[in-house]
Design an enzyme around this catalytic site. Sequence first.
Site, PDB file in Angstrom:
ATOM      1  CB  THR A  93      -2.597   6.987  10.493  1.00 30.71           C
ATOM      2  OG1 THR A  93      -1.624   7.921  10.127  1.00 30.71           O
ATOM      3  CG2 THR A  93      -2.787   6.743  12.239  1.00 30.71           C
ATOM      4  CB  VAL A 149       9.201   1.841  -1.605  1.00 30.13           C
ATOM      5  CG1 VAL A 149       9.395   1.719  -3.012  1.00 30.13           C
ATOM      6  CG2 VAL A 149       9.247   3.455  -1.493  1.00 30.13           C
ATOM      7  N   GLY A 203     -10.585  -5.535  -4.268  1.00 26.45           N
ATOM      8  CA  GLY A 203      -9.816  -4.732  -3.071  1.00 26.45           C
ATOM      9  C   GLY A 203      -8.368  -4.380  -3.492  1.00 26.45           C
ATOM     10  CD  GLU A 206      -5.301   3.448  -1.691  1.00 30.90           C
ATOM     11  OE1 GLU A 206      -5.658   3.601  -0.542  1.00 30.90           O
ATOM     12  OE2 GLU A 206      -4.227   2.731  -1.894  1.00 30.90           O
ATOM     13  CG  ASP A 217       0.590   4.768  -4.041  1.00 33.65           C
ATOM     14  OD1 ASP A 217       0.768   4.790  -2.857  1.00 33.65           O
ATOM     15  OD2 ASP A 217       1.342   3.628  -4.707  1.00 33.65           O
ATOM     16  CE  LYS A 221       3.618   2.712  -3.040  1.00 37.98           C
ATOM     17  NZ  LYS A 221       2.764   1.890  -3.899  1.00 37.98           N
TER      18      LYS A 221
HETATM   19  N1  HSE Z   1      -2.325   1.533  -3.581  1.00 41.13           N
HETATM   20  C1  HSE Z   1      -0.956   1.100  -3.600  1.00 41.13           C
HETATM   21  C2  HSE Z   1      -0.823   0.092  -4.592  1.00 41.13           C
HETATM   22  C3  HSE Z   1      -0.770   0.259  -2.228  1.00 41.13           C
HETATM   23  O1  HSE Z   1      -1.717  -0.225  -5.407  1.00 41.13           O
HETATM   24  O2  HSE Z   1       0.493  -0.223  -5.213  1.00 41.13           O
HETATM   25  C4  HSE Z   1       0.611   0.076  -1.812  1.00 41.13           C
HETATM   26  O3  HSE Z   1       1.297   1.332  -1.531  1.00 41.13           O
END
Ligand code: HSE
Length: 338
Positions: A93, A149, A203, A206, A217, A221
């Site tokens: 999810t 990651v 694309g 997000e 993000d 990680k």
């Molecule tokens: N939004 C993340 C990125 C997706 O651009 O790295 C992968 O975790």
Amino acid sequence: MRIIVCGMGVVGQSFLKLLISSAGNLYKNYGIKPRVVACIDSKGIAYSPTGLDINEILAIKQEDGNLSRYKSSLLNSDNPIEDIDAEVFLELTPTNLSTAEPGLSHIIAALRSKKNVITVNKGPLALSFSSLIELSEYNNAMFRFSGTVGGGTPVLEFAKHCLKGDKITSFEGILNGTTNYILSRMADGLPFAEALLDAKNKGYAETNPSLDIDGDDAAAKLVIMANWIMGYKVTLKDVDKTGITDIDPEEFIKAAKEKKAIKLIAKCNNKELFVKPIAIQKDDPIYVNGTLNAVTFKSEHSGEQTIIGKGAGGMETASSILRDLIEIKQSMLNYRTV
Ligand code: HSE
């Protein structure tokens, strides 16, 4: 091998396609005969104890956007994650870095019912890493998260398995593909807003891109890596984090004159745990452009190694789930034969 797939977005669907295309290879090389017994999406559950028709699942999801049309076997349960018999539960999810839900509750339910768990969801690990590891150990269930990651690039496995016997003392790198793409475009002279729009149109970003551009993000990680690779006990709030929204365009010009480029760098050593924009030398191995990720590990005996690859993408991330699945199968076999 009975599998429950929870979360039927891009990664979930890519994983099902990968299962179909690699069925022969999986059986021939690893003795794995996957049987997807349940697919769970936000509208309901497709269930069959003898195995779902994956092609039909994919077609229905494509046509209707949900699985409610699938003719499931009868399932009498208010707690399907716990009650459905399966060896592996996949939690796919979307990431929620505020509460980690619903992924966190799903993973807890699966581990409590002694299922092995694979996830690509960063929220539960970024907020509750230690307790989830403890829960998996307590229940004698395997817990794997390679795709959290690096997407399909085996960043965690490289550090954990390829440097056995050595001690990693620090690492730093680019952990977010979207911001790396935006910064690469800004270095070419594009204003932030246009670079962000471009990333959205392609694309990469997000729907709500703040997770990327505010550094959350990358910080999630970093937390996963710091806990898993370095053995730290940290969560998101321990990361000193700055995003890429306030960089003065003059900084790009200054960096270029010095043969440098501004990158969103995540760094971990025994003094620092941060995510922030930094001007790095263009001959630094982690200087990569576009949506690539790159991480340099410093080890006590083997020196520095850098791993570079695509950090996102449905099929790339699905490939990491498959690697985790194979590892779980091999561990199950070893356990039985020891
Ligand atoms: N939004 C993340 C990125 C997706 O651009 O790295 C992968 O975790």
